[in-house]
Design an enzyme around this catalytic site. Structure first.
Site, PDB file in Angstrom:
ATOM      1  N   HIS A  23      -0.383   3.736   4.380  1.00 29.48           N
ATOM      2  CA  HIS A  23       0.020   3.181   3.089  1.00 29.48           C
ATOM      3  C   HIS A  23       0.598   1.784   3.312  1.00 29.48           C
ATOM      4  CE1 HIS A  23       0.807   7.618   1.709  1.00 29.48           C
ATOM      5  NE2 HIS A  23      -0.486   7.335   1.781  1.00 29.48           N
ATOM      6  N   MET A  68       6.754   9.114   3.902  1.00 29.23           N
ATOM      7  CA  MET A  68       7.383   9.704   2.727  1.00 29.23           C
ATOM      8  C   MET A  68       6.332  10.437   1.898  1.00 29.23           C
ATOM      9  SD  MET A  68       9.645   7.599  -0.074  1.00 29.23           S
ATOM     10  CE  MET A  68       8.373   6.358  -0.328  1.00 29.23           C
ATOM     11  N   ASP A  77       1.200  13.139   1.101  1.00 34.60           N
ATOM     12  CA  ASP A  77      -0.210  12.751   1.134  1.00 34.60           C
ATOM     13  C   ASP A  77      -0.833  13.149   2.471  1.00 34.60           C
ATOM     14  OD1 ASP A  77      -2.641  11.520   0.422  1.00 34.60           O
ATOM     15  OD2 ASP A  77      -2.026   9.613   1.329  1.00 34.60           O
ATOM     16  N   SER A 111       2.622   6.823   6.607  1.00 33.66           N
ATOM     17  CA  SER A 111       3.223   6.044   5.517  1.00 33.66           C
ATOM     18  C   SER A 111       4.497   5.389   6.045  1.00 33.66           C
ATOM     19  CB  SER A 111       3.482   6.933   4.294  1.00 33.66           C
ATOM     20  OG  SER A 111       3.980   6.166   3.212  1.00 33.66           O
ATOM     21  N   THR A 112       5.653   5.686   5.467  1.00 32.98           N
ATOM     22  CA  THR A 112       6.907   5.033   5.854  1.00 32.98           C
ATOM     23  C   THR A 112       7.171   5.202   7.348  1.00 32.98           C
ATOM     24  OG1 THR A 112       7.732   5.714   3.695  1.00 32.98           O
ATOM     25  CG2 THR A 112       9.338   4.792   5.231  1.00 32.98           C
TER      26      THR A 112
END
Length: 354
Positions: free
Chosen positions: A201, A294, A297, A175-176
């Site tokens: 993401h 972040m 997940d 993600s991030t």
């Protein structure tokens, strides 16, 4: 440990309306203090010196000096957390991806004032990302001949004279900070690498540009995954934004299956959806890797992969932009190995061949 005060934010945007809206949204959170706003990077430079903000929000399109040029200078001279205010369009994707390459932590769309529900959702998103950015590991991306990860020539040497383990598949979630982490891992894979499937993401309008960008840098073929696409060695398949990517087995081959079913852990694509499908259809021939991001997940799903006999890896805290997802996996005991980013490609290859 002393109690940390509110996150100090400086807003940089040429639109007075956007500055006012962002200031209103961010100031409404008890842990955020908007210390100032600047209409262009020239004003911002002086305000950064005077106000010492923790996080910047930075528009990309501005007169006199655009956000990309300012970010290049900032990350060279004074690296700090930056959240880009981005146009979420196909045309806006290259500049936003370049900002992430330069060291921006994350991005959010330009704010829109239509509808209370949409504004509330937007407010939650930017507040979450600003607070996350304040805790991020920030370092400038140095364009240097010595890449952090082993180059493809070294990777090819690691696999010389060896054969891929039958049915081996590597699944990666991020993600991030993940677009750059994924790029570092994938660009070092040799042309004869194992097949890799990825859930990152990312907005729908960016995933195609991201896949093409990584493809141009890599010896492997990098695709934005398509429904019913056959998964083959030497290729990487990135989930489209706004679609879950799952792996199924059909007539002895692995196949990409896309779905627009409900969000999982507030995401689509979801790392959990990908990892659970790999556990079900690939089993202990698979490897799961969870990178910077972040939230949590994929952490529980990585544990299920480990329990099914898969090799599992989490990126370490020192090299993660945000140690949320990998940290959650480590806390659950889901990772066989916790590795710095520059060791992950090598580890994938050592486990994929016999």
């Amino acid at each position: 440990m002393a109690k940390r005060g509110p996150v100090k934010v400086l807003i940089i945007d040429d639109s007075a309306l956007v500055r006012a809206l962002l200031s209103e949204i961010l100031s409404g959170h008890e842990n955020i203090d908007v210390v100032g706003s600047a209409s262009d990077p020239y004003d911002a430079r002086e305000m950064i010196k005077q106000l010492n903000p923790d996080v910047l929000t930075l528009d990309i399109e501005m007169p006199r000096m655009n956000g990309i040029a300012f970010l290049k200078n900032l990350m060279r001279l004074r690296p700090m957390p930056v959240v880009m205010i981005s146009t979420l369009t196909q045309q806006g994707a290259p500049a936003t991806l370049e900002a992430l390459e330069l060291g921006a932590v994350d991005f959010v769309p330009k704010p829109k004032t239509e509808g209370a529900v949409a504004l509330e959702k937007y407010s939650e998103e930017i507040i979450e990302k600003v607070l996350c950015a304040a805790r991020a590991n920030v370092a400038p991306r140095i364009e240097d001949k010595k890449a952090q990860t082993p180059d493809s020539a070294v990777a090819t040497a690691l696999t010389y004279g060896k054969t891929l383990k039958p049915g081996f598949l590597c699944a990666i979630g991020a993600s991030t900070g993940g677009t750059e982490a994924i790029k570092d891992v994938v660009k070092s894979l040799p042309a004869n690498s194992p097949a890799v499937v990825i859930a990152q993401h990312i907005p729908a309008v960016f995933s195609s540009s991201f896949a093409k960008r990584v493809d141009t840098l890599s010896a492997v073929h990098v695709y934005e995954a398509e429904n019913n696409q056959k998964i083959e060695p030497g290729s990487v398949y990135i989930a489209p934004g706004d679609a879950h990517l799952r792996v199924i087995e059909r007539q002895g081959s692995y196949i990409c299956q896309l779905g627009t079913d409900d969000l999982i852990n507030r995401h689509r694509p979801s790392v959990e959806a990908l990892f659970d499908s790999v556990t079900k259809h690939v089993g202990d021939k698979a490897m799961g890797v969870i990178l910077t991001g972040m939230g949590a997940d994929g952490a529980a799903a990585l544990l299920r992969m480990k329990q099914a006999g898969c090799v599992t890896v989490a990126q370490d805290e020192a090299t993660s932009v945000v140690w949320g997802m990998p940290g959650a996996a480590v806390k659950l005991g889901a990772a066989d190995q916790v590795l710095p980013l520059d060791k992950i490609t090598r580890y994938i290859l050592t486990r994929a061949y016999q």
